[in-house]
Design a protein around this motif. Sequence first.
Motif, mmCIF file in Angstrom:
data_model
loop_
_atom_site.group_PDB
_atom_site.id
_atom_site.type_symbol
_atom_site.label_atom_id
_atom_site.label_comp_id
_atom_site.label_asym_id
_atom_site.label_seq_id
_atom_site.Cartn_x
_atom_site.Cartn_y
_atom_site.Cartn_z
ATOM 1 N N ARG A 8 0.850 -1.191 0.000
ATOM 2 C CA ARG A 8 0.000 0.000 0.000
ATOM 3 C C ARG A 8 0.883 1.237 0.000
ATOM 4 O O ARG A 8 1.955 1.241 0.617
ATOM 5 C CB ARG A 8 -0.879 0.026 1.244
ATOM 6 C CG ARG A 8 -1.772 1.262 1.358
ATOM 7 C CD ARG A 8 -2.480 1.321 2.702
ATOM 8 N NE ARG A 8 -1.598 1.762 3.770
ATOM 9 C CZ ARG A 8 -1.936 2.637 4.717
ATOM 10 N NH1 ARG A 8 -3.147 3.169 4.734
ATOM 11 N NH2 ARG A 8 -1.083 2.961 5.662
ATOM 12 N N CYS A 9 0.444 2.283 -0.695
ATOM 13 C CA CYS A 9 1.069 3.598 -0.592
ATOM 14 C C CYS A 9 0.195 4.452 0.323
ATOM 15 O O CYS A 9 -0.936 4.789 -0.046
ATOM 16 C CB CYS A 9 1.218 4.257 -1.958
ATOM 17 S SG CYS A 9 1.897 5.938 -1.872
ATOM 18 N N ALA A 10 0.713 4.785 1.488
ATOM 19 C CA ALA A 10 -0.076 5.539 2.458
ATOM 20 C C ALA A 10 -0.384 6.950 1.975
ATOM 21 O O ALA A 10 -1.395 7.533 2.364
ATOM 22 C CB ALA A 10 0.666 5.593 3.791
ATOM 23 N N GLN A 11 0.470 7.510 1.093
ATOM 24 C CA GLN A 11 0.272 8.874 0.625
ATOM 25 C C GLN A 11 -0.843 8.970 -0.413
ATOM 26 O O GLN A 11 -1.670 9.885 -0.376
ATOM 27 C CB GLN A 11 1.572 9.431 0.034
ATOM 28 C CG GLN A 11 2.632 9.800 1.054
ATOM 29 C CD GLN A 11 3.225 8.574 1.738
ATOM 30 O OE1 GLN A 11 3.551 7.587 1.069
ATOM 31 N NE2 GLN A 11 3.384 8.633 3.051
ATOM 32 N N THR A 12 -0.897 8.035 -1.345
ATOM 33 C CA THR A 12 -1.861 8.114 -2.446
ATOM 34 C C THR A 12 -3.077 7.226 -2.252
ATOM 35 O O THR A 12 -4.084 7.391 -2.944
ATOM 36 C CB THR A 12 -1.193 7.708 -3.768
ATOM 37 O OG1 THR A 12 -0.792 6.328 -3.685
ATOM 38 C CG2 THR A 12 0.025 8.573 -4.057
ATOM 39 N N GLY A 13 -2.987 6.250 -1.350
ATOM 40 C CA GLY A 13 -4.055 5.266 -1.211
ATOM 41 C C GLY A 13 -4.014 4.168 -2.248
ATOM 42 O O GLY A 13 -4.918 3.326 -2.310
ATOM 43 N N GLN A 14 -2.986 4.150 -3.073
ATOM 44 C CA GLN A 14 -2.848 3.085 -4.065
ATOM 45 C C GLN A 14 -2.505 1.756 -3.386
ATOM 46 O O GLN A 14 -1.848 1.716 -2.348
ATOM 47 C CB GLN A 14 -1.746 3.421 -5.065
ATOM 48 C CG GLN A 14 -2.066 4.567 -6.000
ATOM 49 C CD GLN A 14 -0.928 4.848 -6.961
ATOM 50 O OE1 GLN A 14 0.222 4.482 -6.722
ATOM 51 N NE2 GLN A 14 -1.247 5.508 -8.067
#
Length: 225
Positions: A8-14
């Motif tokens: 998961r990318c915590a910054q983008t939500g991807q």
Amino acid sequence: MTFSLVARCAQTGQFGVAISSSSPAVAARCAFARAGVGAAASQNVTDPRLGPAALDLMAKGASAAEAVAELAATRDHMAYRQVLCVDGSGGTAIHSGPNSLGIWTSASGVDVVSGGNLLANDGVPAAIVAGFEAASGPLGDRLIAAMRAGMAEGGEAGPVHSAGMLIVERESWPYAELRCDWIDDGCPIEAIARAWEVYAPQAEAYVTRALDPSAAPSYGVPGDE
């Protein structure tokens, strides 16, 4: 015959999955992700039903650990399966059945879990996690860096022939879905890396084209979508 990570990318939500194998078209059977929910990989004597089942459970509120535990307890033949999940909070979990092939193991970190079977050595998943955590930039860049780190550590016990990377963001369709279903010579991970290098600068424009074509730039190439 496979090594992978879900993240998961915590910054983008991807959410994303990257995977490689000696088997053909590995990503078609093993990589799953759903925007706003999480990502899952189902591998080792693969049952492609397990990835969507894990995402369904997480969509209903289960954590990655709860989803994996539910599958392990209720699905058939789980002694042969590996299932990796990351949820919307960055929680991770993996099930590796005792009948997983060859050298099999896993490793986890912040927003990421990696697992593999028939590995060259038991350090490959830890190298993948370390590669992911050490990388910067977009999620796709970090997934590629992680898989390269896994290959550098030894990767699979034999040559790999296919690879894939799946990323979801806000929409119901993939933000990026890149696959190399078979390659005789060379490394399929590098084929995916090259595809991502080309695709990444255009990825947002393809989303815009779907949502508001009047606002989308045209690249002016034959067959341009």
